[in-house]
Design an enzyme around this catalytic site. Structure first.
Site, PDB file in Angstrom:
ATOM      1  N   LEU A  31      21.876   8.205  30.168  1.00 16.70           N
ATOM      2  CA  LEU A  31      23.275   8.499  29.855  1.00 16.70           C
ATOM      3  C   LEU A  31      24.138   7.413  30.492  1.00 16.70           C
ATOM      4  O   LEU A  31      23.997   7.132  31.686  1.00 16.70           O
ATOM      5  CB  LEU A  31      23.665   9.893  30.373  1.00 16.70           C
ATOM      6  CG  LEU A  31      23.267  11.091  29.472  1.00 16.70           C
ATOM      7  CD1 LEU A  31      21.811  11.074  29.082  1.00 16.70           C
ATOM      8  CD2 LEU A  31      23.625  12.414  30.154  1.00 16.70           C
ATOM      9  N   ASP A  54      -0.147   5.115   0.714  1.00 21.45           N
ATOM     10  CA  ASP A  54      -0.447   6.139   1.726  1.00 21.45           C
ATOM     11  C   ASP A  54      -0.510   5.541   3.129  1.00 21.45           C
ATOM     12  O   ASP A  54      -1.286   4.626   3.382  1.00 21.45           O
ATOM     13  CB  ASP A  54      -1.786   6.811   1.421  1.00 21.45           C
ATOM     14  CG  ASP A  54      -1.750   7.532   0.091  1.00 21.45           C
ATOM     15  OD1 ASP A  54      -0.924   8.439  -0.059  1.00 21.45           O
ATOM     16  OD2 ASP A  54      -2.531   7.155  -0.811  1.00 21.45           O
ATOM     17  N   GLU A  76      13.197   9.140  26.617  1.00 21.64           N
ATOM     18  CA  GLU A  76      13.779   8.774  27.918  1.00 21.64           C
ATOM     19  C   GLU A  76      15.242   8.398  27.748  1.00 21.64           C
ATOM     20  O   GLU A  76      15.578   7.215  27.636  1.00 21.64           O
ATOM     21  CB  GLU A  76      13.013   7.584  28.512  1.00 21.64           C
ATOM     22  CG  GLU A  76      11.507   7.781  28.699  1.00 21.64           C
ATOM     23  CD  GLU A  76      11.154   8.335  30.064  1.00 21.64           C
ATOM     24  OE1 GLU A  76      12.021   8.295  30.957  1.00 21.64           O
ATOM     25  OE2 GLU A  76      10.039   8.833  30.218  1.00 21.64           O
ATOM     26  N   LYS A 113      14.171   5.481  40.861  1.00 23.43           N
ATOM     27  CA  LYS A 113      13.559   4.865  42.042  1.00 23.43           C
ATOM     28  C   LYS A 113      13.084   3.448  41.763  1.00 23.43           C
ATOM     29  O   LYS A 113      13.407   2.514  42.490  1.00 23.43           O
ATOM     30  CB  LYS A 113      12.382   5.715  42.517  1.00 23.43           C
ATOM     31  CG  LYS A 113      12.826   6.947  43.283  1.00 23.43           C
ATOM     32  CD  LYS A 113      11.636   7.721  43.835  1.00 23.43           C
ATOM     33  CE  LYS A 113      11.904   9.207  43.860  1.00 23.43           C
ATOM     34  NZ  LYS A 113      11.645   9.894  42.574  1.00 23.43           N
ATOM     35  N   GLY A 164      10.665  13.985  34.973  1.00 24.31           N
ATOM     36  CA  GLY A 164       9.963  12.959  34.205  1.00 24.31           C
ATOM     37  C   GLY A 164       8.844  12.348  35.012  1.00 24.31           C
ATOM     38  O   GLY A 164       8.165  13.043  35.773  1.00 24.31           O
ATOM     39  N   ASP A 207       0.877  -1.163   0.000  1.00 27.75           N
ATOM     40  CA  ASP A 207       0.000   0.000   0.000  1.00 27.75           C
ATOM     41  C   ASP A 207       0.927   1.229   0.000  1.00 27.75           C
ATOM     42  O   ASP A 207       2.106   1.115   0.357  1.00 27.75           O
ATOM     43  CB  ASP A 207      -0.867  -0.048   1.260  1.00 27.75           C
ATOM     44  CG  ASP A 207      -1.645   1.224   1.454  1.00 27.75           C
ATOM     45  OD1 ASP A 207      -2.382   1.612   0.527  1.00 27.75           O
ATOM     46  OD2 ASP A 207      -1.498   1.849   2.527  1.00 27.75           O
TER      47      ASP A 207
HETATM   48  P1  ADP Z   1      12.584  11.733  36.345  1.00 25.14           P
HETATM   49  O1  ADP Z   1      11.302  11.130  36.683  1.00 25.14           O
HETATM   50  O2  ADP Z   1      12.658  13.172  36.678  1.00 25.14           O
HETATM   51  O3  ADP Z   1      12.991  11.465  34.927  1.00 25.14           O
HETATM   52  P2  ADP Z   1      14.575   9.783  37.054  1.00 25.14           P
HETATM   53  O4  ADP Z   1      14.458   8.916  38.240  1.00 25.14           O
HETATM   54  O5  ADP Z   1      14.384   9.161  35.724  1.00 25.14           O
HETATM   55  O6  ADP Z   1      13.634  11.002  37.286  1.00 25.14           O
HETATM   56  O7  ADP Z   1      15.994  10.448  37.128  1.00 25.14           O
HETATM   57  C1  ADP Z   1      16.388  11.282  36.092  1.00 25.14           C
HETATM   58  C2  ADP Z   1      17.338  12.347  36.590  1.00 25.14           C
HETATM   59  O8  ADP Z   1      18.486  11.769  37.159  1.00 25.14           O
HETATM   60  C3  ADP Z   1      17.843  13.180  35.436  1.00 25.14           C
HETATM   61  O9  ADP Z   1      16.990  14.275  35.162  1.00 25.14           O
HETATM   62  C4  ADP Z   1      19.209  13.615  35.902  1.00 25.14           C
HETATM   63  O10 ADP Z   1      19.104  14.840  36.585  1.00 25.14           O
HETATM   64  C5  ADP Z   1      19.644  12.535  36.864  1.00 25.14           C
HETATM   65  N1  ADP Z   1      20.614  11.566  36.347  1.00 25.14           N
HETATM   66  C6  ADP Z   1      21.693  11.130  37.067  1.00 25.14           C
HETATM   67  N2  ADP Z   1      22.408  10.243  36.374  1.00 25.14           N
HETATM   68  C7  ADP Z   1      21.801  10.094  35.165  1.00 25.14           C
HETATM   69  C8  ADP Z   1      22.080   9.301  34.012  1.00 25.14           C
HETATM   70  N3  ADP Z   1      23.141   8.490  33.953  1.00 25.14           N
HETATM   71  N4  ADP Z   1      21.238   9.391  32.940  1.00 25.14           N
HETATM   72  C9  ADP Z   1      20.180  10.213  33.013  1.00 25.14           C
HETATM   73  N5  ADP Z   1      19.857  10.959  34.060  1.00 25.14           N
HETATM   74  C10 ADP Z   1      20.646  10.921  35.153  1.00 25.14           C
HETATM   75  N1  RBF Z   2       9.574   0.733  28.701  1.00 32.24           N
HETATM   76  C1  RBF Z   2       8.742  -0.186  28.181  1.00 32.24           C
HETATM   77  O1  RBF Z   2       7.609  -0.297  28.588  1.00 32.24           O
HETATM   78  N2  RBF Z   2       9.153  -1.020  27.188  1.00 32.24           N
HETATM   79  C2  RBF Z   2      10.399  -0.988  26.683  1.00 32.24           C
HETATM   80  O2  RBF Z   2      10.715  -1.760  25.785  1.00 32.24           O
HETATM   81  C3  RBF Z   2      11.305  -0.033  27.225  1.00 32.24           C
HETATM   82  N3  RBF Z   2      12.567   0.058  26.743  1.00 32.24           N
HETATM   83  C4  RBF Z   2      13.414   0.992  27.272  1.00 32.24           C
HETATM   84  C5  RBF Z   2      14.707   1.068  26.775  1.00 32.24           C
HETATM   85  C6  RBF Z   2      15.618   2.004  27.310  1.00 32.24           C
HETATM   86  C7  RBF Z   2      16.992   2.059  26.766  1.00 32.24           C
HETATM   87  C8  RBF Z   2      15.200   2.881  28.350  1.00 32.24           C
HETATM   88  C9  RBF Z   2      16.141   3.884  28.930  1.00 32.24           C
HETATM   89  C10 RBF Z   2      13.904   2.805  28.815  1.00 32.24           C
HETATM   90  C11 RBF Z   2      13.001   1.858  28.300  1.00 32.24           C
HETATM   91  N4  RBF Z   2      11.716   1.724  28.808  1.00 32.24           N
HETATM   92  C12 RBF Z   2      10.848   0.819  28.245  1.00 32.24           C
HETATM   93  C13 RBF Z   2      11.141   2.892  29.473  1.00 32.24           C
HETATM   94  C14 RBF Z   2      11.184   2.860  30.904  1.00 32.24           C
HETATM   95  O3  RBF Z   2      10.008   2.198  31.235  1.00 32.24           O
HETATM   96  C15 RBF Z   2      11.195   4.319  31.336  1.00 32.24           C
HETATM   97  O4  RBF Z   2      12.492   4.763  31.326  1.00 32.24           O
HETATM   98  C16 RBF Z   2      10.531   4.480  32.653  1.00 32.24           C
HETATM   99  O5  RBF Z   2       9.159   4.518  32.355  1.00 32.24           O
HETATM  100  C17 RBF Z   2      10.979   5.702  33.398  1.00 32.24           C
HETATM  101  O6  RBF Z   2      10.240   6.832  33.082  1.00 32.24           O
HETATM  102 MG    MG Z   3      13.262   9.961  33.728  1.00 33.37          MG
END
Ligand code: ADP
Ligand code: RBF
Ligand code: MG
Length: 404
Positions: free
Chosen positions: A333, A35, A330, A272, A266, A33
């Site tokens: 790093l 579109d 998401e 956590k 986020g 297909d």
């Molecule tokens: P959020 O719900 O705000 O995304 P997370 O539990 O996902 O919280 O934590 C993300 C935060 O942690 C980032 O915004 C950053 O400030 C910090 N952080 C520390 N180390 C890392 C990393 N290796 N990769 C991404 N974020 C990191």
């Molecule tokens: N969440 C999913 O539900 N399914 C996935 O396949 C999935 N893959 C991920 C891959 C990577 C590299 C990362 C960093 C996250 C992934 N997550 C996935 C998302 C993860 O659930 C998300 O980081 C948390 O919801 C935190 O906000």
């Molecule tokens: Mg996050």
């Protein structure tokens, strides 16, 4: 994509449910297909419809796309007229849409994986065709804007060349006839429920690549033999066709795609709940990139202002496991930071695709898979063509001692 949803006999390419294809079929021909499957005309058309409906003084509700998808223009127009009680005929409405769309076909972009697939089939001598509900002259215009496609598609069947439109099988049977193919050896690739029905009615194997949000409309694709997240996830060898051989280090090179902004809060569960922090970017500024890119897991480089450039692995999507209300980016790093860096400018250069987003049977399984993605990213980013982007000026200008 939801493995908790066992109401439909649809196999998906998600790692949590590695089901074999329903039948081991030898496919010799592919019928595509156009579109919504190869090019993103659906977005343009829906934009036109919104303007027209609003012009009649009606309120656009953004719904009903699934009813219009894959139908021929007049049938699709009739459905819109009924939905909005518009004071015009299908022909009048279609003329308005055409006037609006004229010269806009050039803006339709090839969908992720479309060029890769067309080039692959063409270079391996797999006979393939287009079976599109659009009139022949529109198909010609649409193909002309995609480099190499007019030459690649030697067999094209248009909506105005058959008696009954999709979901009737006519258009696919006509394509098989022109390919000199037995319908049983044809693979149909479709984004629309009506197209999936048409392919099955023609006795063909049908692969659906839904252009509708999959969750809500899952059941509409239950006739398909396989439902994929996108063309990027197609594995031609499943059907006895030549495999893609373009992954490097287990990753499909793409982009580069640039996105950036200050790090925002986020969903508050990365570190956590998973032990995997993801530095979120504001989704409002990324809405176009989020809409255009396939949900999935990607690799790339991350530049953090006044810190450095780091390897990165991320997902784009709704995270099926958590079923988020919003499509987000998401990035994790791949470096240990002593502190959080909320508010700091983060820039991403995305260079490769690993896999579709998936659902998982447990949190442990999700975490294990994300760590595996991290290992893949770490290794691949040292390889060409990915490694060079660590020096991309978009990132290096963010370094502490950068001159500019
Ligand atoms: P959020 O719900 O705000 O995304 P997370 O539990 O996902 O919280 O934590 C993300 C935060 O942690 C980032 O915004 C950053 O400030 C910090 N952080 C520390 N180390 C890392 C990393 N290796 N990769 C991404 N974020 C990191
Ligand atoms: N969440 C999913 O539900 N399914 C996935 O396949 C999935 N893959 C991920 C891959 C990577 C590299 C990362 C960093 C996250 C992934 N997550 C996935 C998302 C993860 O659930 C998300 O980081 C948390 O919801 C935190 O906000
Ligand atoms: Mg996050």
């Amino acid at each position: 994509m939801d493995s908790n949803d066992d109401a439909h006999a649809v196999t998906t390419a998600v790692p949590s449910s590695p089901l074999p294809p329903p039948q081991q079929l030898k496919i010799y021909h592919v019928i595509l297909d156009l579109d919504g499957t190869l090019i993103d005309t659906e977005t343009l058309v829906e934009e036109a419809l919104e303007l027209i409906v609003t012009g009649y003084g009606k309120k656009w509700n953004g719904e009903g796309a699934h009813k219009r998808l894959g139908k021929r223009p007049l049938e699709s127009a009739a459905s819109l007229i009924q939905d909005y009680d518009l004071p015009c005929t299908p022909q009048e409405l279609y003329s308005q849409i055409l006037a609006f769309m004229k010269n806009r076909w050039a803006q339709a972009r090839a969908l992720p994986g479309a060029n890769r697939l067309v080039t692959h089939l063409h270079s391996h001598g797999v006979p393939f065709a287009i079976a599109s509900s659009s009139p022949a002259k529109n198909i010609k215009a649409k193909l002309s804007y995609q480099a190499g496609w007019t030459e690649a598609f030697t067999v094209v069947v248009a909506g105005d060349e058959v008696i009954n439109g999709k979901p009737a099988p006519d258009i696919f049977l006509e394509a098989a006839k022109r390919l000199n193919a037995d319908p049983a050896t044809c693979l149909v690739i479709e984004d629309a429920p009506a197209g999936v029905k048409a392919g099955k009615a023609a006795g063909m194997t049908v692969l659906a690549v839904p252009s509708l949000p999959t969750k809500e409309f899952h059941s509409l694709y239950s006739d398909a033999d396989v439902v994929l997240n996108s063309l990027l996830d197609l594995e031609p060898e499943t059907w006895g066709l030549p495999p893609f051989e373009d992954r490097i280090g287990g990753v499909l090179p793409m982009g580069p795609l640039y996105m950036g902004g200050p790090v925002v809060m986020g969903f508050g569960r990365g570190s956590k709940l998973l032990g995997i922090p993801t530095a979120n970017l504001a989704t409002t500024a990324l809405s176009k990139q989020l809409a255009e890119n396939v949900c999935g897991v990607y690799i790339g480089w991350a530049g953090l202002a006044n810190h450095g450039v780091y390897k990165m692995v991320m997902n784009i999507g709704w995270s099926p496991y958590f079923n988020n209300a919003e499509k987000t980016v998401e990035p994790w790093l791949l470096h240990d930071f002593a502190e959080n860096f909320y508010g700091v400018e983060l820039r991403l250069v995305v260079v490769g695709y690993i896999r579709p987003e998936a659902n998982f049977v447990s949190l442990e399984a999700l975490v294990e898979r994300i760590h595996e993605d991290g290992r893949i990213a770490k290794a691949a980013l040292d390889m060409a063509p990915y490694s060079q982007y660590a020096e991309d000026p978009y990132l290096t200008t963010m370094l502490p001692n950068s001159a500019t």
